[in-house]
Design a protein around this motif. Structure first.
Motif, mmCIF file in Angstrom:
data_model
loop_
_atom_site.group_PDB
_atom_site.id
_atom_site.type_symbol
_atom_site.label_atom_id
_atom_site.label_comp_id
_atom_site.label_asym_id
_atom_site.label_seq_id
_atom_site.Cartn_x
_atom_site.Cartn_y
_atom_site.Cartn_z
ATOM 1 N N VAL A 11 0.835 -1.202 0.000
ATOM 2 C CA VAL A 11 0.000 0.000 0.000
ATOM 3 C C VAL A 11 0.869 1.252 0.000
ATOM 4 O O VAL A 11 0.619 2.205 -0.752
ATOM 5 C CB VAL A 11 -0.954 0.001 1.213
ATOM 6 N N ARG A 50 0.874 3.903 -3.063
ATOM 7 C CA ARG A 50 0.565 5.324 -2.864
ATOM 8 C C ARG A 50 1.629 6.214 -3.495
ATOM 9 O O ARG A 50 1.334 7.284 -4.017
ATOM 10 C CB ARG A 50 0.438 5.633 -1.374
ATOM 11 N N GLN A 89 -7.194 2.151 -4.800
ATOM 12 C CA GLN A 89 -8.465 1.973 -4.100
ATOM 13 C C GLN A 89 -8.833 0.492 -3.979
ATOM 14 O O GLN A 89 -9.305 0.043 -2.929
ATOM 15 C CB GLN A 89 -9.583 2.723 -4.845
ATOM 16 N N GLU A 143 -6.573 -1.015 -1.249
ATOM 17 C CA GLU A 143 -6.994 -0.628 0.105
ATOM 18 C C GLU A 143 -8.292 -1.322 0.497
ATOM 19 O O GLU A 143 -8.482 -1.708 1.656
ATOM 20 C CB GLU A 143 -7.149 0.892 0.169
ATOM 21 N N SER A 144 -9.185 -1.513 -0.495
ATOM 22 C CA SER A 144 -10.450 -2.197 -0.216
ATOM 23 C C SER A 144 -10.206 -3.650 0.178
ATOM 24 O O SER A 144 -10.794 -4.154 1.146
ATOM 25 C CB SER A 144 -11.346 -2.132 -1.452
ATOM 26 N N GLU A 162 -8.744 -3.881 3.649
ATOM 27 C CA GLU A 162 -9.778 -3.690 4.661
ATOM 28 C C GLU A 162 -10.564 -4.981 4.876
ATOM 29 O O GLU A 162 -10.874 -5.350 6.013
ATOM 30 C CB GLU A 162 -10.719 -2.562 4.222
#
Length: 402
Positions: A367, A371, A382, A385-386, A389
């Motif tokens: 990540v 970034r 995105q 990151e999803s 999570e």
């Protein structure tokens, strides 16, 4: 362009035609696509019905890699028909398929490394893949090809030719593939071995390197044909220097090309041997050229590719992240194609990790890297990151159940 046949048949063909724009173009590669397009898809694959994917003058290596990776993942017979030109990366001495933006000085960034094809096709069942090439080499690539071939692995059948550089202000044409297409259009359906011989005879391939059973043709370097018991090529200096403290060689590049033997070991399932050989070459490059050198980075990325072949997605992801970090530390920009490619490969491999704990372990570094290097795939950060999570939620739920 995608042409779909009946869903019952898994045959797939990829038609790839590419050459540099402008005066660097040595062959009119895309001219063959119109001829191949009128050949029934089922003929291109040898199956009842088929899917045909066409890629004309692509500009980005990652675009080609994505398409090759997609077709390599399909079941059933796979045929790649490739028209274009080969160029040599002058720094690393590696063969590349030139793309639309390729120039002699940018080939490392804008061409498709040939060993990428070997890596992606190496995961397919032996005998399920056929590659048919009609290529022309620039002067430097031609010299390297005639001095020692490059391979696509023992499980890939290969037919076709590589022609020497044409004369000044002359542009060649993919006559071999055109001859093959014309034979098919006439209604003839000879076996592949015979079709190859007919196409060679009709296309005027004198002086070219020929791949396939061409009786009477001059011997040529193996291009995609490895010896089944070939051992991975470890630099002889490694064991000798370790024992006697001898000084490192002046140039690793002077040693015969080790890539075919290493890839052969990997394709044969000897993944530990292949990885050890690549690590030895990386160590030699580090000693000779230093950390952060192009030579050392190349072997780090070879190790990442080998981990992919061994289906060790976590290790491959880790190595690609190391390569991206090394390039950034060496001063390459976040939008440098080589940096973006390394991060994209790391991201792809991370997505293949089946062990949730290992994926979670590598996610934080990925990540952070994504970034910094968002790349050209919209929404990549995105999506990453999803999924991270989701992993965290799953991990929390598992802990509560305990």
């Amino acid at each position: 362009m995608v042409i779909n046949g009946d869903d019952r048949t898994p045959g797939t063909a990829l038609l790839l035609a590419a050459a540099p724009e402008g005066k660097g173009r040595l062959t009119d590669a895309t001219s063959v696509l119109a001829t191949l397009a009128v050949v029934p898809p089922s003929v291109l694959t040898g199956t009842e019905v088929a899917t045909v994917v066409e890629l004309a003058d692509p500009r980005e290596p990652q675009t080609v890699l994505t398409r090759v990776r997609a077709v390599a993942a399909t079941p059933g017979p796979l045929f790649l028909y490739i028209a274009g030109q080969l160029q040599l990366d002058r720094k690393q001495r590696l063969i590349h398929l030139a793309l639309a933006r390729t120039t002699p000085t940018t080939v490392r960034y804008t061409g498709l490394p040939w060993h990428w094809l070997a890596t992606e096709l190496g995961i397919r069942p032996p005998g399920s893949t056929t590659v048919v090439v009609d290529l022309v080499a620039d002067a430097e690539a031609w010299q390297q090809l005639t001095g020692g071939g490059i391979g696509l692995g023992p499980g890939v059948r290969m037919y076709g030719r590589v022609a020497p550089p044409p004369g000044r202000r002359t542009t060649g044409a993919p006559g071999y593939l055109k001859a093959m297409a014309e034979i098919w259009r006439s209604g003839a359906r000879p076996p592949m071995d015979q079709l190859h011989e007919l196409a060679v005879a009709q296309s005027g391939s004198e002086g070219a390197l020929l791949f396939g059973p061409a009786p009477g043709a001059p011997s040529a370097p193996a291009f995609g044909v490895e010896q089944p018991s070939a051992r991975a090529a470890v630099p002889p200096q490694v064991s000798r220097d370790a024992a006697a403290g001898a000084p490192p060689p002046t140039a690793v590049a002077a040693t015969p090309d080790p890539h075919p033997a290493i890839l052969s070991a990997a394709h044969a399932g000897r993944h530990t041997e292949a990885a050890a050989a690549a690590a030895a070459w990386e160590s030699e490059a580090l000693r000779t050229y230093g950390p952060g050198s192009g030579q050392a980075l190349h072997w780090l990325e070879v190790r990442a590719d080998l981990a992919h072949l061994a289906q060790d997605a976590a290790r491959s992801c880790e190595l690609w992240m190391m390569a991206a970090g090394a390039r950034l530390s060496g001063g390459q920009a976040e939008n440098d194609p080589e940096v973006e490619a390394a991060v994209d490969r790391a991201h792809h491999e991370w997505g293949q990790i089946t062990e949730a704990g290992r994926a979670h372990e590598l996610a934080a570094d990925l990540v952070e890297l994504r970034r910094r290097v968002p790349g050209r795939q919209r929404g990549a950060l995105q999506l990453l990151e999803s999924r991270l999570e989701q992993l965290q939620i799953r991990s929390t739920g598992a802990s509560r159940q305990k």
